[in-house]
Scaffold this active site. Sequence first.
Site, PDB file in Angstrom:
ATOM      1  N   ARG A 186      47.629  72.360  54.975  1.00 24.08           N
ATOM      2  CA  ARG A 186      47.907  73.380  53.830  1.00 24.08           C
ATOM      3  C   ARG A 186      46.027  74.399  54.064  1.00 24.08           C
ATOM      4  NH1 ARG A 186      46.317  71.404  48.964  1.00 24.08           N
ATOM      5  NH2 ARG A 186      47.481  69.524  49.291  1.00 24.08           N
ATOM      6  N   TYR A 198      49.296  99.628  44.746  1.00 23.20           N
ATOM      7  CA  TYR A 198      50.543  98.947  45.384  1.00 23.20           C
ATOM      8  C   TYR A 198      51.290  98.682  43.963  1.00 23.20           C
ATOM      9  CZ  TYR A 198      53.525  95.727  46.901  1.00 23.20           C
ATOM     10  OH  TYR A 198      54.669  94.928  47.542  1.00 23.20           O
ATOM     11  N   ASP A 250      41.990  96.889  49.661  1.00 25.20           N
ATOM     12  CA  ASP A 250      43.148  96.981  50.711  1.00 25.20           C
ATOM     13  C   ASP A 250      42.476  97.888  51.606  1.00 25.20           C
ATOM     14  OD1 ASP A 250      46.036  96.648  50.644  1.00 25.20           O
ATOM     15  OD2 ASP A 250      46.469  96.584  49.297  1.00 25.20           O
ATOM     16  N   LYS A 307      53.065  94.652  56.709  1.00 23.09           N
ATOM     17  CA  LYS A 307      53.115  95.575  57.071  1.00 23.09           C
ATOM     18  C   LYS A 307      52.633  95.927  59.012  1.00 23.09           C
ATOM     19  CE  LYS A 307      54.406  95.751  52.791  1.00 23.09           C
ATOM     20  NZ  LYS A 307      53.648  95.613  52.242  1.00 23.09           N
TER      21      LYS A 307
HETATM   22  C1  PLP Z   1      52.990  94.913  50.216  1.00 17.91           C
HETATM   23  C2  PLP Z   1      52.099  95.470  50.031  1.00 17.91           C
HETATM   24  C3  PLP Z   1      50.679  94.381  49.547  1.00 17.91           C
HETATM   25  C4  PLP Z   1      51.429  93.283  48.952  1.00 17.91           C
HETATM   26  O1  PLP Z   1      51.513  92.158  50.006  1.00 17.91           O
HETATM   27  P1  PLP Z   1      52.702  91.637  50.211  1.00 17.91           P
HETATM   28  O2  PLP Z   1      52.819  90.616  51.547  1.00 17.91           O
HETATM   29  O3  PLP Z   1      54.212  92.004  50.160  1.00 17.91           O
HETATM   30  O4  PLP Z   1      52.665  90.329  49.249  1.00 17.91           O
HETATM   31  C5  PLP Z   1      49.753  94.915  48.594  1.00 17.91           C
HETATM   32  N1  PLP Z   1      48.965  96.355  48.959  1.00 17.91           N
HETATM   33  C6  PLP Z   1      49.572  97.046  49.765  1.00 17.91           C
HETATM   34  C7  PLP Z   1      49.303  98.429  49.904  1.00 17.91           C
HETATM   35  C8  PLP Z   1      50.649  96.756  50.568  1.00 17.91           C
HETATM   36  O5  PLP Z   1      51.842  97.408  50.781  1.00 17.91           O
END
Ligand code: PLP
Length: 407
Positions: free
Chosen positions: A59, A123, A197, A222
């Site tokens: 962890r 998001y 982000d 992603k």
């Molecule tokens: C998918 C996504 C998230 C959240 O991430 P997870 O891996 O699904 O928890 C946050 N911001 C953006 C732009 C995303 O595409």
Amino acid sequence: MADLHLNGFSSVCIHGGHTNDPNYSHLTPIYASSTFTYDSAEQGMRRFAGTEEGYIYTRMGNPNFTEAERKIAALEAFGLALPDGTPLQLKAILHASGMAALTTLFLGNLKAGDKIVTHLSLYGGTDELFQKILPGLGITALVIDMHDIAATETAIKADSSIKMMYIETPSNPTLRCVDLEELIALATEYDLITAVDNTFATPYLQQPFAFGADYVFHSTTKFLNGHGSAIGGVIIGRDIAHMNKGMLKTHHLLGGNSNPFDAYLLTMGIKTLEVRMERHCHNAMEVAGFLEQHPAISQVNYLGLPSHPDFAIAAKQMKHAGAMMSFELKGGMEAGVKFINKLQMCIRAVSLGTCDTLICHPASMTHFGVPKETREQYGITDGLIRMSVGIESIEDIINDLEQALQA
Ligand SMILES: *Cc1c(COP(=O)(O)O)cnc(C)c1O
């Protein structure tokens, strides 16, 4: 690895963060172990005191997490230096998901009474965190139009409880961008913490630390993983002391750690980031050109097209226009459903950033339960299709779209 000097981005994608294995394994093996051992009580004491490097409990860290974290930090810092010329040093903390990483980001920096200033069309999960979870802890978000820098300054000036500026650029579903250089400069003037982000762009296309951001966040699910094989998230910070103390403590106690297998998949995925992004962006430009002249389509939202309202901002801060786009079918809901059902190669799915082209119809999928008027406020009209352009051969992507668009 620390003393190996690498000139190119792809070399860092491939070799960055790697530590030689004691058994000479080329790739770091998957350390599927919850705990780590000590030679003696004294060594255990040194590890807990932090005077000796070493792992304690997964962890709180694992060699597979470390490799992915160091690789990502090296990529976000690639080519950047401090004003005195020394290379920028960053620290990354890997999490189980993007949402887990965001939780650490907010709870590690904000307390009850603090406010976040942010913009529209974040998001969905981030937006819900701001609407449904953080207010219960006394942390609220002020949503403003950050295209208007003067209005953003007025809002910040008017409320001294604003502690953080949270930016997502480019953002869903119409690929709006905001100006990182101007906004981060403004936030810094008012002593706000800045977090960006960078999921849609990746460090290959955009480096928010170049403009002075304090934190960069990714859903590694992603483009960084790139194959759709694992969920993950990461926060990268420039204040190494705070990352090693407050942020790491918050992360360890909230417990949103990754796992060795997902971290291994992420490390493998990042190795091809540059070659994938080049191909993704090249394919996306071709697809956008094809869609733009198609009679069944009324609008294409792609940052590489001069018709996009944020074309100039994207050109200023991104290397290429990315792989995400959306487009509007003239026939509305019925045309959207029909188009999705006719696809043969492209994958009908939400999420993004995989080798495979992913296509979704928000009005019949993610936002089916949202009233039409509310949906439209987010830019989600009945005929809107969102597409994450993959790295298949371009002729096959275009052929599939062409046959699916036929009446
Ligand atoms: C998918 C996504 C998230 C959240 O991430 P997870 O891996 O699904 O928890 C946050 N911001 C953006 C732009 C995303 O595409």
